[in-house]
Every structure is written in structure tokens, then in C-alpha cells.
Design an enzyme around this catalytic site. Sequence first.
Site, PDB file in Angstrom:
ATOM      1  N   LYS A  81      -7.551 -27.982  21.960  1.00  0.00           N
ATOM      2  CA  LYS A  81      -7.695 -28.937  20.853  1.00  0.00           C
ATOM      3  C   LYS A  81      -8.713 -28.469  19.808  1.00  0.00           C
ATOM      4  O   LYS A  81      -8.537 -28.715  18.624  1.00  0.00           O
ATOM      5  CB  LYS A  81      -8.119 -30.311  21.384  1.00  0.00           C
ATOM      6  CG  LYS A  81      -7.050 -30.989  22.219  1.00  0.00           C
ATOM      7  CD  LYS A  81      -7.561 -32.342  22.717  1.00  0.00           C
ATOM      8  CE  LYS A  81      -6.683 -32.887  23.812  1.00  0.00           C
ATOM      9  NZ  LYS A  81      -7.124 -34.175  24.319  1.00  0.00           N
ATOM     10  N   ASP A 115      -5.967 -39.051  19.865  1.00  0.00           N
ATOM     11  CA  ASP A 115      -6.648 -39.508  21.090  1.00  0.00           C
ATOM     12  C   ASP A 115      -7.494 -40.761  20.817  1.00  0.00           C
ATOM     13  O   ASP A 115      -7.362 -41.772  21.525  1.00  0.00           O
ATOM     14  CB  ASP A 115      -7.566 -38.412  21.644  1.00  0.00           C
ATOM     15  CG  ASP A 115      -6.801 -37.367  22.440  1.00  0.00           C
ATOM     16  OD1 ASP A 115      -5.681 -37.662  22.907  1.00  0.00           O
ATOM     17  OD2 ASP A 115      -7.328 -36.253  22.593  1.00  0.00           O
TER      18      ASP A 115
END
Length: 277
Positions: A81, A115
Site C-alpha cells: 500500500k 480503508d
Amino acid sequence: MGIQKDLMTTRWQDAPQADFAVLGKPIAHSLSPMMHGAAFQVLGLEYRYVALEVEPEELAPALDFLRDKGYEGVNLTVPLKEAVMPLLDNVEDFALACGAANCIRLDDYTGINTDGPGFIETLHDLEIDERKDVLLIGSGGSAASIGLALVDIGFNLRIWSRDPNNAARLAARLGDQASVSVELDPKGVGMLVNATPASLFGESLPVLWGRCDPDAVAYDLAYGMQLKFLDDAAAHTRMCVDGLMMLMEQGALAFEWWLGLPAPRDAMLSCLLEAKL
Ligand code: NDP
């Protein structure tokens, strides 16, 4: 629906013809292909979503390879990420502030982070006392994303990490609403969020559970197994929540961003619950 979990690992060089993928390492355990597959199926869409193993140093060639093969988008998980950030041409403000993206559109190399927003979506039914602090445990990618999203909606955070320097760095990035907690002391806290993988290793965190307010919520971002953090919390908190709902919400937001269609959340969640049984 009779969906089976496929535990085979496919390297990115062997990627099949498909449209979307989740990339990471390890990746075989990912529930994302099943969840997105259920969403496509219920909407009668002909897309295919697969899991592919990619190492951080291979990410640039892997993204080019998948784009050239016709993939429209990818999700990224550990350890990719943060690694993807310098490879992107466009990054939404929230992902930029987190320093991490988990959802990429390949035709223009745009990255977003679902997220934190996905986590916030899961809070609606939990009735967290918004006047109380959140104790955020961990200082990695998901802690940054969730911390930023919580600060954005007005929560004050106490951040604990096993290396206090990492907690201090994250608190400094999140600004005045965040401070460092040297001990895992939940006194006066409305929610404890475990953003570490400790439960996945069967490890307890050194939370002073005896000082926990009984109306607090214990939330572990991990999912898919008996979680030590929630086992430890059970006798001391009002509610224990694992990361399955967040997995669904971050996936639903990715689905909607890629396709511009409302995600079939019920189908996605039932597929995850079925897989968890
Ligand atoms: P990172 O590797 O980016 O960060 C992990 C953090 O946990 C770091 O602060 C690390 O500390 C700390 N840590 C690691 N091991 C331990 C341990 N044994 N005890 C205490 N602290 C530890 O991971 P992510 O932020 O990406 O993921 C964290 C968790 O969240 C994982 O369980 C992951 O599966 C889950 N997750 C769930 C999602 C969902 O949709 N439900 C989405 C994203 C993540 P240090 O820096 O010292 O190593």
C-alpha cells in the site's frame, strides 16, 4: 452460493485473463476474490477478480503487465500500500495524507484509499460515544488510514505502538486531535481499535483491561479466525467487532469507484460470512 475458498497462490507473471485483482504477499488467504466475485455474480456482470502474489520490488512491472493484459483495477494489501505511492500519476487527497493507497485504477494510474472510509462506514450501528477518545493500537498503514478518517469526523485519538517513536510519528501527522499513549490504558476510552496483526499470531496485547469502561467497543481489524484481542476484551467491553464488515465496506467502496454502480453489500457480506463459517 456455494463459494469455495481457493488457496492457490498465483504469481503476477502467471496472471490469468481477468479484470480486477488483489495484489500482495502473502495473498492466498485473501477473501477479496470471493467477495467481488459474489458482487459480479449477483449483478450479472461478466467481470473476473483474482488474487496475485507480488513483491514490493516487482510492483511497477506487475502493474504495467496487468494494465497491458487488460486489467481495469487492483486492490493492494500488505506490503504494497505504501510502495505504490511513487508509482501513481494521480492520488486522491485522503490517500496522499495517509501515505498509502489500497485501490488503483490502471488506465490512468490513479490511487485512492478506501480503508479509513470503509472503517467509518462500519461504525454507524456500534453507537460509539463520540465524546470519548479512541485508543488506536498500531502505527502502520491501516492505523494511518483509520486514524485520519477518525480525526476527520471529530474523534480524539490516543495512539499506542510497540515502538513509541512510530506512535509519535503517526500522532504528529494526524495533528492536534492525536496524542501518544505510553501504556495501553483504556480508561475513559469509547473504542479500542487493534490495527496490528498480533491476533493473527495468537498474541495478546498488553492492554490494561481492568481499567476499561464497560461501555467501550473493542474492534480488531483482523478477521477470519478466533482473535486473541477480542477474546481478551470480551469480559471487559460492551461489544467485540472483527474486521469482516470493514473488509466488505472497503471492497464496496472500491467496487463503486471502479464501476460507478452501487455495490451489492448484502451479497458481499453474506459471501464473507459463509466463508468464515
Ligand atoms: P502494517 O504492517 O502496515 O502495520 C502493522 C502495525 O502493527 C505496526 O505498527 C507494527 O509495529 C504493529 N505490529 C506488528 N506486529 C505486532 C505485534 N506482534 N504486536 C504489537 N504490534 C505489532 O499492517 P496494516 O496496518 O496493513 O495491517 C494491520 C492489521 O489490520 C492486520 O491484521 C491486517 O490484516 C488488518 N487489516 C484489515 C483490513 C480489513 O479490511 N478488515 C484492512 C487493512 C488491514 P512495528 O512498526 O513496530 O512493526
